[in-house]
Design an enzyme around this catalytic site. Sequence first.
Site, PDB file in Angstrom:
ATOM      1  N   LYS A 252       0.638  -0.806  -0.130  1.00  0.00           N
ATOM      2  CA  LYS A 252       0.262  -0.182  -0.105  1.00  0.00           C
ATOM      3  C   LYS A 252       0.511   1.255  -0.038  1.00  0.00           C
ATOM      4  O   LYS A 252      -0.073   2.188  -0.459  1.00  0.00           O
ATOM      5  CB  LYS A 252      -1.011  -0.245   1.232  1.00  0.00           C
ATOM      6  CG  LYS A 252      -2.086  -1.367   1.125  1.00  0.00           C
ATOM      7  CD  LYS A 252      -3.541  -1.340   1.784  1.00  0.00           C
ATOM      8  CE  LYS A 252      -3.960  -1.968   2.048  1.00  0.00           C
ATOM      9  NZ  LYS A 252      -5.109  -2.144   2.582  1.00  0.00           N
TER      10      LYS A 252
ATOM     11  N   ASP B 267     -10.641   2.740   2.184  1.00  0.00           N
ATOM     12  CA  ASP B 267     -10.158   1.465   3.608  1.00  0.00           C
ATOM     13  C   ASP B 267     -11.684   2.050   4.297  1.00  0.00           C
ATOM     14  O   ASP B 267     -12.655   2.154   5.065  1.00  0.00           O
ATOM     15  CB  ASP B 267      -9.817   1.514   3.840  1.00  0.00           C
ATOM     16  CG  ASP B 267      -8.870   0.073   3.085  1.00  0.00           C
ATOM     17  OD1 ASP B 267      -9.788  -0.069   2.872  1.00  0.00           O
ATOM     18  OD2 ASP B 267      -7.773  -0.160   3.325  1.00  0.00           O
TER      19      ASP B 267
HETATM   20  N1  LIG Z   1     -12.380  -5.521   6.360  1.00  0.00           N
HETATM   21  C1  LIG Z   1     -11.458  -5.002   5.369  1.00  0.00           C
HETATM   22  O1  LIG Z   1     -11.886  -4.351   4.356  1.00  0.00           O
HETATM   23  C2  LIG Z   1      -9.939  -4.488   6.626  1.00  0.00           C
HETATM   24  C3  LIG Z   1      -8.968  -3.456   5.877  1.00  0.00           C
HETATM   25  C4  LIG Z   1      -8.120  -3.170   5.644  1.00  0.00           C
HETATM   26  C5  LIG Z   1      -7.300  -4.445   6.435  1.00  0.00           C
HETATM   27  N2  LIG Z   1      -8.013  -5.045   7.364  1.00  0.00           N
HETATM   28  C6  LIG Z   1      -7.508  -5.899   7.899  1.00  0.00           C
HETATM   29  O2  LIG Z   1      -6.748  -5.006   9.262  1.00  0.00           O
HETATM   30  C7  LIG Z   1      -5.832  -5.459  10.121  1.00  0.00           C
HETATM   31  C8  LIG Z   1      -4.683  -5.052   9.874  1.00  0.00           C
HETATM   32  O3  LIG Z   1      -4.416  -4.354   8.927  1.00  0.00           O
HETATM   33  P1  LIG Z   1      -3.307  -3.393   8.453  1.00  0.00           P
HETATM   34  O4  LIG Z   1      -2.741  -3.125   7.448  1.00  0.00           O
HETATM   35  O5  LIG Z   1      -3.181  -1.886   9.655  1.00  0.00           O
HETATM   36  O6  LIG Z   1      -2.121  -4.301   9.093  1.00  0.00           O
HETATM   37  P2  LIG Z   1      -0.205  -3.565   9.842  1.00  0.00           P
HETATM   38  O7  LIG Z   1      -0.055  -2.130   8.945  1.00  0.00           O
HETATM   39  O8  LIG Z   1       1.153  -4.863   9.540  1.00  0.00           O
HETATM   40  O9  LIG Z   1      -0.226  -3.554  11.173  1.00  0.00           O
HETATM   41  C9  LIG Z   1      -0.659  -4.174  12.570  1.00  0.00           C
HETATM   42  C10 LIG Z   1      -0.985  -3.674  13.791  1.00  0.00           C
HETATM   43  O10 LIG Z   1      -1.519  -4.941  14.467  1.00  0.00           O
HETATM   44  C11 LIG Z   1      -1.084  -4.915  15.141  1.00  0.00           C
HETATM   45  N3  LIG Z   1      -0.653  -6.458  16.064  1.00  0.00           N
HETATM   46  C12 LIG Z   1      -0.376  -7.347  15.642  1.00  0.00           C
HETATM   47  N4  LIG Z   1      -0.538  -8.372  15.986  1.00  0.00           N
HETATM   48  C13 LIG Z   1      -0.753  -8.274  17.572  1.00  0.00           C
HETATM   49  C14 LIG Z   1      -0.815  -8.947  18.148  1.00  0.00           C
HETATM   50  N5  LIG Z   1      -0.430 -10.556  18.711  1.00  0.00           N
HETATM   51  N6  LIG Z   1      -1.432  -8.001  19.817  1.00  0.00           N
HETATM   52  C15 LIG Z   1      -1.891  -7.008  19.496  1.00  0.00           C
HETATM   53  N7  LIG Z   1      -2.305  -5.858  18.608  1.00  0.00           N
HETATM   54  C16 LIG Z   1      -1.039  -6.702  17.126  1.00  0.00           C
HETATM   55  C17 LIG Z   1       0.275  -4.236  15.457  1.00  0.00           C
HETATM   56  O11 LIG Z   1       1.011  -3.295  17.195  1.00  0.00           O
HETATM   57  P3  LIG Z   1       2.733  -3.256  16.620  1.00  0.00           P
HETATM   58  O12 LIG Z   1       2.378  -1.856  16.616  1.00  0.00           O
HETATM   59  O13 LIG Z   1       3.054  -3.449  18.206  1.00  0.00           O
HETATM   60  O14 LIG Z   1       3.394  -3.505  16.006  1.00  0.00           O
HETATM   61  C18 LIG Z   1       0.086  -3.518  14.275  1.00  0.00           C
HETATM   62  O15 LIG Z   1      -0.551  -2.433  14.843  1.00  0.00           O
HETATM   63  C19 LIG Z   1      -5.568  -6.897   8.865  1.00  0.00           C
HETATM   64  O16 LIG Z   1      -5.907  -7.863   9.772  1.00  0.00           O
HETATM   65  C20 LIG Z   1      -6.305  -6.560   7.718  1.00  0.00           C
HETATM   66  O17 LIG Z   1      -6.858  -7.636   7.182  1.00  0.00           O
HETATM   67  C21 LIG Z   1      -9.255  -4.879   6.833  1.00  0.00           C
END
Ligand SMILES: NC(=O)c1ccc[n+]([C@@H]2O[C@H](COP(=O)([O-])OP(=O)(O)OC[C@H]3O[C@@H](n4cnc5c(N)ncnc54)[C@H](OP(=O)(O)O)[C@@H]3O)[C@@H](O)[C@H]2O)c1
Length: 284
Positions: free
Chosen positions: A69, A106
């Site tokens: 992204k 999003d």
């Molecule tokens: N429904 C939809 O249309 C949609 C759209 C976009 C994204 N999503 C979903 O949103 C989620 C996040 O995506 P992203 O792009 O933001 O990912 P990202 O940029 O990799 O961020 C991951 C986040 O999750 C936290 N995290 C990971 N494992 C964790 C755990 N075990 N306990 C607590 N916090 C944890 C990380 O914390 P740290 O900073 O401490 O590492 C960080 O804040 C994904 O599941 C994605 O599929 C869904």
Amino acid sequence: MKGSADQYAVVGHPVAHSLSPFIHSLFARQTEQSLTYRLMDVAPERFTERLQEFFTAGGRGVNVTLPHKTRALALADELTERARLAGAVNTLAVRRDGSLLGDNTDGAGLVQDLSVNLGWPVRDRSILLIGAGGAARGVIAPLLALAPRRIVIANRTAERAVALAAVFAGLGALEGCGFEELGGQRFELVINATSASLTGDLPAVPAAAFGADTLCYDMAYGRGDTPLTRWARELGCRDAVPGWGMLVEQAAESFRLWRGVRPLTAPVLAALTGRTAMPGGSAD
Ligand SMILES: NC(=O)c1ccc[n+]([C@@H]2O[C@H](COP(=O)([O-])OP(=O)(O)OC[C@H]3O[C@@H](n4cnc5c(N)ncnc54)[C@H](OP(=O)(O)O)[C@@H]3O)[C@@H](O)[C@H]2O)c1
């Protein structure tokens, strides 16, 4: 069918799990648009080269998912305001002059799902946003535009939440902290924007954040409950939903940008959640 068979794709790595081809094929059928939509698994180091090939060969647009992204942000010739604020692009569209517009749908997808599909007004409500990654960043400005009372961003790595809150400080009542600092605070809406559900984990937020009337919204989705929606129900939360609606609504926004028509999302959401063989993971 109207128009020619324009080409679209979702670009990710990995991407085989993506439901975007299914969703966009239903949108195309419903709106009688002639288009093809495929999966493109592209390694990070080949992102720019592969996308340039795709667009040179006549591709009209792509959805962009993890881990690309921010690469898509750099590739775009121009950004929408919401993509600029999100610091990430999940949709690229070729414009009439051949230039590339980068958008991020999003946040609009989440807000549409909350406000319209779930009929949940954000105005004056207290919101806990868990996570400080790309997904969290993308929804902050659209949520603040609906004038919630306050948003608290809580993240496993507290500094990331504090830094993210600082980016949007001018747009509304917003603060960032770690999970422990939440103490006994209760929220009317809890949004999980972490990737914890993907590994079957629960973010370590205090149970006190959830009351019976709290809406628990997990951006992750899969068959049945996610770990967080299951836990919220166990805590007595009446409404706990996974992110299927956000997935379909952000796709509809991309489709509108490309084709100039916004498809109806309810039948597509019903088709997705009614599928007998739904995937267990979560990614857009
Ligand atoms: N429904 C939809 O249309 C949609 C759209 C976009 C994204 N999503 C979903 O949103 C989620 C996040 O995506 P992203 O792009 O933001 O990912 P990202 O940029 O990799 O961020 C991951 C986040 O999750 C936290 N995290 C990971 N494992 C964790 C755990 N075990 N306990 C607590 N916090 C944890 C990380 O914390 P740290 O900073 O401490 O590492 C960080 O804040 C994904 O599941 C994605 O599929 C869904």
